[in-house]
Design a protein around this motif. Structure first.
Motif, PDB file in Angstrom:
ATOM      1  N   PRO A 295       0.844  -1.202   0.000  1.00 31.40           N
ATOM      2  CA  PRO A 295       0.000   0.000   0.000  1.00 31.40           C
ATOM      3  C   PRO A 295       0.875   1.246   0.000  1.00 31.40           C
ATOM      4  N   PRO A 296       0.335   2.375  -0.431  1.00 31.59           N
ATOM      5  CA  PRO A 296       1.141   3.605  -0.479  1.00 31.59           C
ATOM      6  C   PRO A 296       1.531   4.075   0.920  1.00 31.59           C
ATOM      7  N   LYS A 297       2.640   4.785   0.991  1.00 33.93           N
ATOM      8  CA  LYS A 297       3.110   5.361   2.238  1.00 33.93           C
ATOM      9  C   LYS A 297       2.802   6.858   2.236  1.00 33.93           C
ATOM     10  N   GLY A 298       2.654   7.396   3.414  1.00 37.16           N
ATOM     11  CA  GLY A 298       2.378   8.822   3.530  1.00 37.16           C
ATOM     12  C   GLY A 298       1.539   9.116   4.757  1.00 37.16           C
ATOM     13  N   GLU A 299       1.483  10.365   5.118  1.00 39.44           N
ATOM     14  CA  GLU A 299       0.729  10.803   6.289  1.00 39.44           C
ATOM     15  C   GLU A 299      -0.448  11.638   5.834  1.00 39.44           C
ATOM     16  N   ARG A 300      -1.638  11.258   6.283  1.00 38.45           N
ATOM     17  CA  ARG A 300      -2.832  12.000   5.905  1.00 38.45           C
ATOM     18  C   ARG A 300      -3.259  13.022   6.960  1.00 38.45           C
ATOM     19  N   ASN A 302      -1.712  14.408   9.908  1.00 33.16           N
ATOM     20  CA  ASN A 302      -0.872  15.447  10.504  1.00 33.16           C
ATOM     21  C   ASN A 302       0.156  16.009   9.526  1.00 33.16           C
ATOM     22  N   ALA A 303      -0.195  16.081   8.259  1.00 35.49           N
ATOM     23  CA  ALA A 303       0.731  16.591   7.248  1.00 35.49           C
ATOM     24  C   ALA A 303      -0.024  17.488   6.282  1.00 35.49           C
ATOM     25  N   PRO A 304       0.630  18.530   5.762  1.00 39.95           N
ATOM     26  CA  PRO A 304      -0.029  19.406   4.774  1.00 39.95           C
ATOM     27  C   PRO A 304      -0.193  18.696   3.439  1.00 39.95           C
ATOM     28  N   PHE A 305      -1.151  19.144   2.671  1.00 42.55           N
ATOM     29  CA  PHE A 305      -1.395  18.555   1.358  1.00 42.55           C
ATOM     30  C   PHE A 305      -0.277  18.919   0.385  1.00 42.55           C
ATOM     31  N   ARG A 325      -0.221  11.830  -8.026  1.00 48.09           N
ATOM     32  CA  ARG A 325      -0.477  11.068  -6.807  1.00 48.09           C
ATOM     33  C   ARG A 325      -0.233  11.973  -5.600  1.00 48.09           C
ATOM     34  N   ILE A 326      -1.174  11.994  -4.684  1.00 45.61           N
ATOM     35  CA  ILE A 326      -1.046  12.818  -3.490  1.00 45.61           C
ATOM     36  C   ILE A 326       0.041  12.229  -2.599  1.00 45.61           C
ATOM     37  N   THR A 327       1.026  13.041  -2.256  1.00 42.22           N
ATOM     38  CA  THR A 327       2.150  12.585  -1.448  1.00 42.22           C
ATOM     39  C   THR A 327       1.835  12.625   0.035  1.00 42.22           C
ATOM     40  N   SER A 328       1.153  13.659   0.492  1.00 41.70           N
ATOM     41  CA  SER A 328       0.851  13.787   1.916  1.00 41.70           C
ATOM     42  C   SER A 328      -0.401  14.615   2.101  1.00 41.70           C
ATOM     43  N   GLY A 329      -1.024  14.456   3.270  1.00 42.07           N
ATOM     44  CA  GLY A 329      -2.178  15.255   3.621  1.00 42.07           C
ATOM     45  C   GLY A 329      -3.444  14.854   2.894  1.00 42.07           C
ATOM     46  N   THR A 330      -4.457  15.692   3.028  1.00 42.83           N
ATOM     47  CA  THR A 330      -5.726  15.502   2.337  1.00 42.83           C
ATOM     48  C   THR A 330      -6.122  16.812   1.658  1.00 42.83           C
ATOM     49  N   VAL A 331      -6.966  16.700   0.663  1.00 44.41           N
ATOM     50  CA  VAL A 331      -7.431  17.876  -0.068  1.00 44.41           C
ATOM     51  C   VAL A 331      -8.923  17.737  -0.312  1.00 44.41           C
ATOM     52  N   ARG A 332      -9.621  18.843  -0.232  1.00 45.51           N
ATOM     53  CA  ARG A 332     -11.067  18.864  -0.439  1.00 45.51           C
ATOM     54  C   ARG A 332     -11.420  19.936  -1.459  1.00 45.51           C
ATOM     55  N   VAL A 365     -14.757   9.957 -12.025  1.00 45.29           N
ATOM     56  CA  VAL A 365     -15.706   9.987 -10.925  1.00 45.29           C
ATOM     57  C   VAL A 365     -15.361  11.154 -10.016  1.00 45.29           C
ATOM     58  N   GLU A 366     -16.324  12.020  -9.786  1.00 51.67           N
ATOM     59  CA  GLU A 366     -16.100  13.196  -8.957  1.00 51.67           C
ATOM     60  C   GLU A 366     -15.965  12.810  -7.494  1.00 51.67           C
ATOM     61  N   MET A 367     -15.035  13.459  -6.794  1.00 53.12           N
ATOM     62  CA  MET A 367     -14.784  13.191  -5.384  1.00 53.12           C
ATOM     63  C   MET A 367     -14.955  14.472  -4.578  1.00 53.12           C
ATOM     64  N   ALA A 368     -15.310  14.307  -3.302  1.00 53.18           N
ATOM     65  CA  ALA A 368     -15.388  15.452  -2.405  1.00 53.18           C
ATOM     66  C   ALA A 368     -14.054  15.703  -1.724  1.00 53.18           C
ATOM     67  N   GLN A 369     -13.290  14.628  -1.460  1.00 55.38           N
ATOM     68  CA  GLN A 369     -11.987  14.760  -0.832  1.00 55.38           C
ATOM     69  C   GLN A 369     -11.126  13.568  -1.212  1.00 55.38           C
ATOM     70  N   ALA A 370      -9.821  13.742  -1.106  1.00 54.30           N
ATOM     71  CA  ALA A 370      -8.861  12.672  -1.400  1.00 54.30           C
ATOM     72  C   ALA A 370      -7.667  12.863  -0.473  1.00 54.30           C
ATOM     73  N   GLY A 371      -6.930  11.774  -0.262  1.00 51.62           N
ATOM     74  CA  GLY A 371      -5.805  11.834   0.655  1.00 51.62           C
ATOM     75  C   GLY A 371      -4.567  11.177   0.093  1.00 51.62           C
ATOM     76  N   ALA A 372      -3.512  11.151   0.893  1.00 48.00           N
ATOM     77  CA  ALA A 372      -2.228  10.589   0.483  1.00 48.00           C
ATOM     78  C   ALA A 372      -2.424   9.180  -0.067  1.00 48.00           C
ATOM     79  N   GLY A 373      -1.765   8.892  -1.184  1.00 45.68           N
ATOM     80  CA  GLY A 373      -1.884   7.599  -1.836  1.00 45.68           C
ATOM     81  C   GLY A 373      -2.868   7.565  -2.979  1.00 45.68           C
ATOM     82  N   ASP A 374      -3.800   8.512  -3.032  1.00 44.95           N
ATOM     83  CA  ASP A 374      -4.778   8.555  -4.120  1.00 44.95           C
ATOM     84  C   ASP A 374      -4.154   9.167  -5.374  1.00 44.95           C
ATOM     85  N   VAL A 375      -4.544   8.641  -6.529  1.00 48.14           N
ATOM     86  CA  VAL A 375      -4.153   9.210  -7.821  1.00 48.14           C
ATOM     87  C   VAL A 375      -5.365   9.951  -8.369  1.00 48.14           C
ATOM     88  N   VAL A 376      -5.283  11.262  -8.406  1.00 47.06           N
ATOM     89  CA  VAL A 376      -6.451  12.087  -8.716  1.00 47.06           C
ATOM     90  C   VAL A 376      -6.090  13.186  -9.708  1.00 47.06           C
TER      91      VAL A 376
END
Length: 717
Positions: A295-300, A302-305, A325-332, A365-376
């Motif tokens: 699985p992907p590594k990263g911090e969702r 406690n880390a900035p997007f 690919r999101i490296t760290s954090g989450t984005v909305r 597919v539209e998303m409301a939020q995504a986090g580290a490890g997602d390819v968006v």
């Protein structure tokens, strides 16, 4: 740790130290989890949201439905592809292979059997990921594609990559997005030049490949030999013990099955030979991906997007969209973000996320939020470019990106200044050409645009003739008219000895009939090629050469003629090495037109005995246009293909009916790029490809030919 050696289809245990004597590390042979009882994966996606008009994909549908089947529990579960899921249930994997080894067909099977294409017209199509018009025509992958599917409560993000060496820049970029790769190898051909290239890049990133031997149902399949060749390749590339412990799967992507057992392969092949449908599926491969790909590594939390942009797309509704690919954090959706320059880290633009979506099958597919490890894909920052970092306002340092190998050849693009210019195209000016090339360079990092600011011409540097011809073909279909010079090699100074010159070398792999091997060896040796190996593969001879890139320019058409179309040639960049000197001239001189008008059969009939014609009766010609090739070497010959018969009461026009000219084959872009001489150019319009001299005035042409400098002096980088 133990290693293993394949003997007669079996692996025997050996001490770990024996690996350095050519022994392969033992990998886990079993798959976690049992296969679906029905042999296919059943999937469901609930209430997914779809973005309209998706670029480089087929039309979307209003919703996606699929079901996830858990073989262990026997119960169904569901995930919403539009929701963010835990990182331990995400798998990011790239599909890499040599050209035409079946990776795109393999992805087709995974998508169709997983249900990711349910409800769309793509279920009835082949090579659905090759949505670009040129990809469908040529049967090759040019642009890397990202998709995903749901399986056993996991989201598997799959990235399909090109297999041709000229598009290696696409492969290098996507490796930063994946945690492992599926290396697809033809069970008959074995590892080829591009196999070595893509595997080198994957091993250098520390990825542990999962190997799939494809086309094992063919009569020419040689699985044991290919397994040994792969082991030798892994060891030669310095793979670690863990990397050489790769798992091998056996597949027929065309028939839609994959297995880890040679006994099942025999059963499937026997069923196919008897006209029955094999009961296999791609489930074992999906199970292996979940079990073997970390699985992907990263911090969702406690880390900035932050996200590294690896690909750009244009959408008429959303504008420019950045894929990565999101490296760290989450984005909305609605979050504030900024774009950081790849090297300096300076803020290029600030904005907010307007849309956020991922791909499933051929839809988005539209998303409301995504986090580290997602390819968006993210929209909202129109000035973003490849290798830029998209991040939250608190991030000040850009992410590290993978530099691609440097280009090795160049051509010069300029406006079409021939007498026939402006009759067909709609994009004619240097400003339009400059803007189009600038946009191309934004998305294609393997391409470099050099503008000296002194002329309207632009130098375009790339990996090979195919890459440049695809760009030219794309532009002509968009309505551009161009004048393009022949490809030239980029030389360099040796950093240790400024007086020494370096030139690019390629490794070329050729499969030919044995009776043609002598001719191929002779011609490549004259082009400064060095034969590295000569082996028998099935009923073909496999030749491996190390040759200067200059030696390959213009050789493709000769190779096709010498092998009567039965030979296969593949090459990949090897290294820069010492300049090996000038080549013998390989192409004869040209027949150059000296008048304007329409070619007549009367004139062409008198010219044809001198050589091979490139124009037909009724074609428009102009002074400086190349209308044929001389049969004897020497200086260029000026001819008049517009001369008409003087009609009198003795010479009647009806006499022309007896003239029979040899049919003229139309040029393809690859053929003409490989053919032209250094002092010639290609006139490209939406419907025509013509050869001409760069200097059309014959007097000036003769004067400048005496003062012409060498390619090395012109192109020293």
């Amino acid at each position: 740790m133990q290693s293993a050696l394949r003997i007669a289809g079996r692996r025997l245990a050996r001490p770990a130290h024996a690996r350095f004597a050519g022994v392969k590390a033992l990998g886990a042979r079993g798959l976690s989890g049992s296969a679906c009882a029905s042999g296919t994966a059943l999937l469901r996606v609930s209430k997914a949201r779809v973005v309209p008009e998706i670029p480089r994909t087929l039309p979307t549908v209003s919703h996606l439905q699929s079901r996830v089947y858990s073989a262990e529990s026997g119960a169904q579960g569901s995930i919403d592809l539009g929701d963010m899921i835990p990182m331990d249930r995400i798998r990011n994997v790239g599909i890499i292979a040599h050209v035409d080894h079946g990776k795109t067909t393999l992805v087709d099977c995974l998508l169709k059997q997983s249900g990711a294409l349910s409800g769309s017209n793509a279920m009835q199509e082949t090579r659905v990921m090759d949505s670009n018009a040129l990809e469908k025509e040529r049967g090759i992958t040019i642009l890397s594609k990202v998709t995903s599917l749901a399986y056993k409560d996991h989201r598997i993000n799959i990235i399909d990559t090109p297999g041709h060496a000229d598009f290696g820049g696409e492969v290098e970029r996507i490796l930063s997005m994946v945690d492992s790769v599926v290396l697809v190898v033809d069970a008959s051909e074995g590892p080829m030049a591009q196999t070595k290239f893509v595997l080198t890049k994957a091993l250098a990133r520390g990825l542990n490949p999962l190997v799939v031997l494809n086309k094992v149902d063919r009569p020419t399949s040689r699985t044991d030999e290919v397994d040994s060749e792969l082991l030798e390749l892994f060891l030669a590339l310095g793979a670690s013990d863990e990397q050489t412990g790769y798992e091998i799967m056996y597949a027929s992507a065309k028939e839609g099955w994959c297995t880890d057992s040679m006994d099942k392969v025999s059963d499937y092949v026997a069923a196919g030979a008897s006209g029955q449908k094999a009961d296999g599926s791609m489930v074992p491969l999906l199970d292996a991906i979940i079990a073997r790909v970390p699985p992907p590594k990263g911090e969702r939390e406690n880390a900035p997007f932050s996200m590294l942009v690896t690909q750009l797309e244009a959408n008429s509704y959303l504008g420019k969209c950045a894929l990565g690919r999101i490296t760290s954090g989450t984005v909305r959706v609605g979050d504030k973000i900024r774009v950081l320059e790849p090297e300096t880290g300076s803020v290029k633009e600030e904005g907010k996320v307007t849309k956020l979506f991922l791909r499933s099958g051929v839809q988005q597919v539209e998303m409301a939020q995504a986090g580290a490890g997602d390819v968006v894909s993210i929209s909202g920052v129109p000035s973003v470019s490849v290798n830029s970092t998209i991040a939250g306002p608190e991030v000040t340092e850009p992410l590290e990106f993978i530099p691609v190998d440097p280009p090795t050849i160049s051509v010069t693009f300029s406006v079409n200044d021939s007498p026939l210019a402006g009759r067909e195209g709609t994009h004619l000016t240097s400003g339009m050409i400059r803007e189009r090339l600038r946009r191309e360079a934004e998305t294609n990092v393997a391409l470099q645009i050099v503008d000296d600011g002194k002329s309207e011409a632009l130098e375009v540097r790339g990996r090979g003739e195919l890459q440049l011809s695809v760009l030219i073909e794309t532009m002509r279909r968009e309505g551009f008219e161009l004048s393009v010079t022949p490809p030239r090699v980029l030389f360099k100074r040796n950093p240790e000895d400024k007086r020494a010159i370096l030139e690019p070398f390629e490794e070329i792999t050729i499969d030919v009939d044995h009776q043609s091997s002598g001719t191929v060896i002779e011609k490549l040796t004259r082009r400064k090629g060095e034969l590295k190996s000569f082996t028998d593969v099935a009923d073909k001879a496999r030749l491996v050469f190390h040759i200067p890139t200059r030696g390959l320019l213009g050789y493709a058409s000769e190779f096709k003629n010498d092998t009567h179309g039965t030979g296969v040639m593949n090459h990949a960049f090897l290294r820069y090495d010492d300049y090996v000197g000038a080549f013998e001239k390989t192409r004869k001189s040209s027949m150059v037109c000296l008048s304007s008008g329409t070619a007549t059969s009367y004139a062409l009939n008198m010219i044809e005995p001198r050589g091979r014609l490139f124009v037909r009766n009724g074609d428009e010609v102009y002074p400086g246009m190349v209308v044929g090739e001389l049969s004897k070497d020497g200086s260029d010959l000026e001819v008049n293909p517009t001369k008409a018969k003087q009609l009198t009461n003795i010479r009647a026009a009806g006499k022309d009916d007896a003239i029979r000219l040899t049919p003229v084959k139309p040029w393809s872009l690859e053929e003409v790029i490989a053919y032209i001489n250094p002092d010639e150019a290609i006139e490209v319009t939406p419907t025509q490809i013509r050869l001409r001299k760069q200097i059309m005035d014959p007097t000036k042409r003769k004067q400048l030919s005496r003062k012409r400098v060498s390619d090395i002096d012109e192109l020293l980088d």
